[in-house]
Design a protein around this motif. Structure first.
Motif, short mmCIF file in Angstrom:
data_model
loop_
_atom_site.label_atom_id
_atom_site.label_comp_id
_atom_site.label_asym_id
_atom_site.label_seq_id
_atom_site.Cartn_x
_atom_site.Cartn_y
_atom_site.Cartn_z
N LEU A 70 54.30 67.23 39.43
CA LEU A 70 53.85 68.08 40.54
C LEU A 70 54.49 69.46 40.49
N THR A 71 55.76 69.53 40.13
CA THR A 71 56.44 70.83 40.09
C THR A 71 55.97 71.68 38.91
N SER A 72 55.56 71.03 37.82
CA SER A 72 55.11 71.79 36.67
C SER A 72 53.62 72.10 36.71
N GLY A 73 52.90 71.50 37.66
CA GLY A 73 51.48 71.81 37.82
C GLY A 73 50.55 71.04 36.91
N HIS A 74 51.04 69.98 36.28
CA HIS A 74 50.19 69.17 35.42
C HIS A 74 49.27 68.32 36.28
N SER A 75 48.01 68.21 35.86
CA SER A 75 47.06 67.41 36.63
C SER A 75 47.22 65.93 36.33
N GLN A 76 47.72 65.61 35.14
CA GLN A 76 47.94 64.22 34.77
C GLN A 76 49.43 63.97 34.62
N VAL A 77 49.86 62.85 35.19
CA VAL A 77 51.28 62.51 35.12
C VAL A 77 51.63 61.93 33.76
N PHE A 78 50.77 61.03 33.26
CA PHE A 78 50.99 60.37 31.98
C PHE A 78 49.79 60.55 31.07
N THR A 79 50.06 60.58 29.76
CA THR A 79 48.97 60.52 28.80
C THR A 79 48.50 59.07 28.74
N LYS A 80 47.39 58.83 28.07
CA LYS A 80 46.87 57.46 27.96
C LYS A 80 47.88 56.55 27.25
N GLU A 81 48.50 57.05 26.19
CA GLU A 81 49.48 56.25 25.45
C GLU A 81 50.70 55.92 26.32
N GLU A 82 51.18 56.92 27.06
CA GLU A 82 52.33 56.70 27.93
C GLU A 82 51.98 55.71 29.05
N GLU A 83 50.76 55.81 29.55
CA GLU A 83 50.33 54.89 30.61
C GLU A 83 50.25 53.45 30.09
N GLU A 84 49.81 53.29 28.84
CA GLU A 84 49.76 51.95 28.24
C GLU A 84 51.17 51.39 28.07
N LYS A 85 52.09 52.21 27.59
CA LYS A 85 53.49 51.77 27.43
C LYS A 85 54.11 51.42 28.78
N LEU A 86 53.82 52.24 29.78
CA LEU A 86 54.34 51.98 31.13
C LEU A 86 53.78 50.68 31.68
N SER A 87 52.51 50.44 31.42
CA SER A 87 51.85 49.22 31.87
C SER A 87 52.53 47.98 31.29
#
Length: 159
Positions: free
Chosen positions: A34-51
């Motif tokens: 939010l502070t850096s202004g990115h619209s996406q928090v995680f990339t697809k790969e990062e979201e899969e790893k987080l999952s």
């Protein structure tokens, strides 16, 4: 004031089911995005790893991330104080230790998030200029004493 709809309450229930250390990291990552202004928090790969790390499905992970993002955005839009955010999250059914993770991250990142969100407009058009004219007709050939104000307002918009 947080708007706790059904979807957000389901997301907060997911927050309660996750380890506190992982929630703290997730909330910190959302605040950084939010502070850096990115619209996406995680990339697809990062979201899969987080999952995999959280033991959730991709859909649940996405829902969890969206819930945390929504809480932080609502807190920023309402300029909520950390103590008030904590109280509202407790009322929403979040456990004490998870509330503390949110409050701690909010205390750290609140100013930067609010400043960043102020830079963005909620509307697609901005008011550029305002022009106006007032014509007042005090009498006519039909009536001797008549007042008929006519106002013209011109708004200049830009995208």
């Amino acid at each position: 004031m947080l708007q706790l709809n059904k979807r957000l309450q389901d997301g907060l229930a997911l927050v309660n089911s996750i380890d506190v250390g992982k929630i703290n990291g997730l909330v910190g990552r959302v605040c950084t995005a939010l502070t850096s202004g990115h619209s996406q928090v995680f990339t697809k790969e990062e979201e899969e790893k987080l999952s995999v790390s959280l033991g959730l499905t991709l859909q649940q992970t996405s829902h969890l991330t969206h819930a945390v993002l929504q809480v932080m955005q609502q807190a920023a839009q309402g300029m909520v104080r950390p103590a008030s955010l904590g109280e509202q999250l407790k009322k929403g059914g979040m456990t004490e230790d998870r509330v503390e993770a949110f409050v701690q991250n909010w205390s750290t990142h609140a100013r930067a998030i609010v400043d960043r969100l102020r830079q963005y407009s909620l509307a697609d058009r901005q008011l550029k200029e305002v022009g106006w004219a007032l014509n007042l007709e005090t009498s006519s050939s039909c009536q001797a004493r008549q007042t008929c104000p006519v106002a013209h307002l011109q708004l200049g918009l830009e995208k």
